[in-house]
Design a protein around this motif. Structure first.
Motif, PDB file in Angstrom:
ATOM      1  N   GLY A   1       0.831  -1.201   0.000  1.00 57.65           N
ATOM      2  CA  GLY A   1       0.000   0.000   0.000  1.00 57.65           C
ATOM      3  C   GLY A   1       0.867   1.254   0.000  1.00 57.65           C
ATOM      4  N   LEU A   2       0.687   2.101  -0.996  1.00 64.32           N
ATOM      5  CA  LEU A   2       1.484   3.324  -1.096  1.00 64.32           C
ATOM      6  C   LEU A   2       0.739   4.495  -0.449  1.00 64.32           C
ATOM      7  CD1 LEU A   2       4.132   4.511  -2.312  1.00 64.32           C
ATOM      8  CD2 LEU A   2       2.774   5.144  -4.317  1.00 64.32           C
ATOM      9  N   PHE A   3       1.390   5.151   0.498  1.00 64.61           N
ATOM     10  CA  PHE A   3       0.777   6.285   1.207  1.00 64.61           C
ATOM     11  C   PHE A   3       1.677   7.506   1.084  1.00 64.61           C
ATOM     12  CE2 PHE A   3      -1.165   2.587   3.025  1.00 64.61           C
ATOM     13  CZ  PHE A   3      -2.472   2.968   3.327  1.00 64.61           C
ATOM     14  N   ASN A   4       1.059   8.636   0.805  1.00 64.58           N
ATOM     15  CA  ASN A   4       1.808   9.890   0.709  1.00 64.58           C
ATOM     16  C   ASN A   4       1.749  10.631   2.042  1.00 64.58           C
ATOM     17  OD1 ASN A   4       1.284  13.129  -0.108  1.00 64.58           O
ATOM     18  ND2 ASN A   4       3.142  12.154  -0.842  1.00 64.58           N
ATOM     19  N   ALA A   5       2.928  10.892   2.610  1.00 62.20           N
ATOM     20  CA  ALA A   5       2.991  11.612   3.890  1.00 62.20           C
ATOM     21  C   ALA A   5       3.360  13.066   3.638  1.00 62.20           C
ATOM     22  CB  ALA A   5       4.026  10.962   4.804  1.00 62.20           C
ATOM     23  N   ASN A   6       2.725  13.934   4.405  1.00 60.29           N
ATOM     24  CA  ASN A   6       2.970  15.363   4.267  1.00 60.29           C
ATOM     25  C   ASN A   6       3.029  15.969   5.668  1.00 60.29           C
ATOM     26  OD1 ASN A   6       3.038  18.043   3.717  1.00 60.29           O
ATOM     27  ND2 ASN A   6       1.132  18.121   2.561  1.00 60.29           N
ATOM     28  N   GLY A   7       4.263  16.081   6.201  1.00 60.83           N
ATOM     29  CA  GLY A   7       4.416  16.649   7.543  1.00 60.83           C
ATOM     30  C   GLY A   7       4.579  15.583   8.614  1.00 60.83           C
ATOM     31  N   ARG A   8       4.705  16.054   9.843  1.00 62.06           N
ATOM     32  CA  ARG A   8       4.956  15.150  10.965  1.00 62.06           C
ATOM     33  C   ARG A   8       4.265  15.704  12.210  1.00 62.06           C
ATOM     34  NH1 ARG A   8       8.268  17.997  14.009  1.00 62.06           N
ATOM     35  NH2 ARG A   8       9.249  19.755  12.978  1.00 62.06           N
ATOM     36  N   THR A   9       4.038  14.840  13.179  1.00 59.66           N
ATOM     37  CA  THR A   9       3.467  15.266  14.451  1.00 59.66           C
ATOM     38  C   THR A   9       4.336  14.703  15.561  1.00 59.66           C
ATOM     39  OG1 THR A   9       1.247  15.237  13.526  1.00 59.66           O
ATOM     40  CG2 THR A   9       1.412  15.187  15.917  1.00 59.66           C
ATOM     41  N   THR A  10       4.733  15.542  16.519  1.00 62.57           N
ATOM     42  CA  THR A  10       5.563  15.088  17.631  1.00 62.57           C
ATOM     43  C   THR A  10       4.856  13.964  18.377  1.00 62.57           C
ATOM     44  OG1 THR A  10       6.473  17.291  17.858  1.00 62.57           O
ATOM     45  CG2 THR A  10       6.778  15.820  19.710  1.00 62.57           C
ATOM     46  N   PHE A  11       5.624  12.940  18.722  1.00 65.81           N
ATOM     47  CA  PHE A  11       5.071  11.784  19.431  1.00 65.81           C
ATOM     48  C   PHE A  11       4.911  12.114  20.915  1.00 65.81           C
ATOM     49  CE2 PHE A  11       6.087   7.778  21.783  1.00 65.81           C
ATOM     50  CZ  PHE A  11       4.889   7.150  21.538  1.00 65.81           C
ATOM     51  N   LYS A  12       3.631  12.322  21.333  1.00 69.75           N
ATOM     52  CA  LYS A  12       3.301  12.639  22.731  1.00 69.75           C
ATOM     53  C   LYS A  12       4.253  13.724  23.240  1.00 69.75           C
ATOM     54  CE  LYS A  12       1.391   8.097  23.701  1.00 69.75           C
ATOM     55  NZ  LYS A  12       1.584   6.867  24.451  1.00 69.75           N
ATOM     56  N   GLU A  13       4.779  13.538  24.471  1.00 67.53           N
ATOM     57  CA  GLU A  13       5.711  14.552  24.947  1.00 67.53           C
ATOM     58  C   GLU A  13       7.150  14.083  24.818  1.00 67.53           C
ATOM     59  OE1 GLU A  13       4.496  11.938  27.072  1.00 67.53           O
ATOM     60  OE2 GLU A  13       2.842  13.227  27.638  1.00 67.53           O
ATOM     61  N   GLU A  14       7.320  12.948  24.126  1.00 65.61           N
ATOM     62  CA  GLU A  14       8.668  12.379  24.008  1.00 65.61           C
ATOM     63  C   GLU A  14       9.439  13.086  22.898  1.00 65.61           C
ATOM     64  OE1 GLU A  14       9.495   9.933  26.060  1.00 65.61           O
ATOM     65  OE2 GLU A  14       7.625   9.052  26.709  1.00 65.61           O
ATOM     66  N   PHE A  15       9.648  14.398  23.042  1.00 69.25           N
ATOM     67  CA  PHE A  15      10.312  15.141  21.985  1.00 69.25           C
ATOM     68  C   PHE A  15      11.811  14.828  22.011  1.00 69.25           C
ATOM     69  CE2 PHE A  15      12.264  18.898  20.053  1.00 69.25           C
ATOM     70  CZ  PHE A  15      11.645  18.824  18.820  1.00 69.25           C
ATOM     71  N   VAL A  16      12.300  14.284  20.912  1.00 69.30           N
ATOM     72  CA  VAL A  16      13.712  13.914  20.806  1.00 69.30           C
ATOM     73  C   VAL A  16      14.270  14.538  19.537  1.00 69.30           C
ATOM     74  CG1 VAL A  16      15.299  11.967  20.471  1.00 69.30           C
ATOM     75  CG2 VAL A  16      13.386  11.730  22.048  1.00 69.30           C
ATOM     76  N   THR A  17      15.506  15.039  19.606  1.00 70.00           N
ATOM     77  CA  THR A  17      16.112  15.573  18.393  1.00 70.00           C
ATOM     78  C   THR A  17      17.352  14.786  18.022  1.00 70.00           C
ATOM     79  OG1 THR A  17      17.360  17.149  19.725  1.00 70.00           O
ATOM     80  CG2 THR A  17      15.356  17.968  18.713  1.00 70.00           C
TER      81      THR A  17
END
Length: 403
Positions: A330-346
């Protein structure tokens, strides 16, 4: 009396301070925290329960969970490892437990157990913790480190930078000639608007395979549909290992999803058998695969151009191929991202080539140390980022205590 200044009142800073003082009681240690409170990331980690580490007890296996830092952490993990973390907290009266997914939490089931452990240890050992002490400048003069905050100037023999992913602190590191790998987000969910998954938030499959089109990046594991797209361990791990590539693509990318984790030919063969065995049954009424929930099955059937009242026996080879495609490619087009809960990691931080990982010491300046996420080290979700903090803090503390 030798003085130690630790910049950052988080997990890595506290762990370094406690271990250094326990190994050498003659050290004068001060933790400088810019905020009103300490250990804030510990508090919110693991949904407020604190995911202390992960139950992986082989150093080489453990390093594989670190997209950045895999090679550098192998030696350190031979010095202080997951088992040592268990023993350390147990000795402090905070027993840990392993959950079914191998994540490790305090038996008390609250992050407050870890916070209380740390704060009572620094009190008992006489380690000074100064809040609202953001560092404005750092310099080196006559073998001493000069650290300036708004409130005061400090002088130290050893300086430990443990301030996490902080632009201000990275800028300070640049003034000390260290280079910074520019930060980009890691650990995020994929924003996907697609009629196959819209309004299916909360539905999951246990063992999907996901691939980033145009790269060799792929991963497998549980996959979760959310109201903004796709998440779950399979996606989060892919986002971590693909953090830099996805940033370069400005978060416009295509993802191939194999909902079953089986190859196309095997699934097509199974569908052909169903055509013979259930010829008079309607295709969309029931998912023949236990891993595919009914509502998701209905969407994939429609996406395969199969009519809602069509029977298995009426399916042409083309429609069977379409359905196998939807299930495995299944091909899905992603546009953008959402931070996972409060687990912000860089992904990003102090360049690892400039660090001696036998001591977590700068190669450019003697008696300057870096521990935790201030370094260009990050991991997938599951307690691995904390294990990096414990390992680095312990080795750094041992180095300082022995000098």
């Amino acid at each position: 009396m030798k003085k130690v200044i630790i910049i950052g009142g988080g997990a890595a800073g506290f762990f370094t301070a406690i271990n250094a003082k326990e190994k050498n009681p003659d050290l004068d240690i001060t933790i400088l925290e810019k905020g009103k409170e300490v250990l804030q990331k510990v508090k919110i980690s693991g949904g407020g329960r604190c995911n202390v580490t992960h139950a992986c007890f082989d150093p080489k296996e453990l390093t594989k969970f670190y997209p950045r830092g895999e090679k550098e952490l192998l030696g350190p993990f031979h010095q202080f490892m997951t088992g040592d973390t268990f023993e350390w907290f147990d000795n402090k009266g905070v027993p840990l437990k392993i959950e079914s997914d191998n994540r490790v939490f305090p038996e008390a089931n609250t992050s407050q157990a870890i916070i209380d452990c740390f704060t009572s240890a620094v009190d008992k050992l006489g380690i000074k913790v100064l809040k609202n002490h953001g560092v404005n400048s750092v310099s080196h003069h006559k073998n001493k480190w000069i650290v300036n905050t708004k409130a005061k100037q400090f002088e130290a023999d050893f300086l430990v930078v443990a301030a996490g992913s902080s632009k201000k602190v990275w800028d300070l590191c640049k003034t000390l000639d260290h280079s910074i790998v520019p930060p980009v987000p890691s650990l995020f969910t994929f924003n996907i608007k697609d009629k196959r998954i819209i309004d299916l938030g909360g539905i999951s499959v246990p063992n999907a395979e996901v691939k980033l089109v145009g790269t060799n990046l792929e991963n497998n594991g549980p996959l979760l549909i959310t109201h903004w797209g796709l998440s779950g361990p399979a996606i989060l791990k892919l986002s971590a290992f693909g953090a830099r590539i996805l940033a370069e693509k400005n978060y416009q990318y295509n993802v191939l999803v194999n909902w079953l984790g089986q190859d196309f030919d095997a699934v097509l063969d199974e569908l052909s058998q169903l055509k013979k065995q259930q010829a008079k049954k309607q295709v969309n009424l029931k998912s023949p695969f236990t891993d595919i929930p009914r509502r998701l099955w209905e969407r994939l059937v429609v996406a395969s151009d199969i009519k809602t009242n069509q029977n298995w026996g009426d399916l042409s080879n083309k429609l069977l191929n379409n359905l196998a495609d939807q299930l495995t490619k299944g091909l899905f087009n992603a546009n953008g991202r959402t931070t996972f809960k409060e687990e912000f990691v860089t992904a990003g931080g102090v360049n690892l080539k400039e660090i001696n990982f036998k001591r977590f010491e700068s190669k450019l300046h003697e008696n300057l140390f870096f521990v935790g996420e201030v370094l260009n080290i990050d991991a997938v979700t599951g307690g691995f980022n904390f294990q990096n903090a414990w390992t680095g803090g312990f080795i750094c503390a041992t180095t300082i205590a022995n000098q």
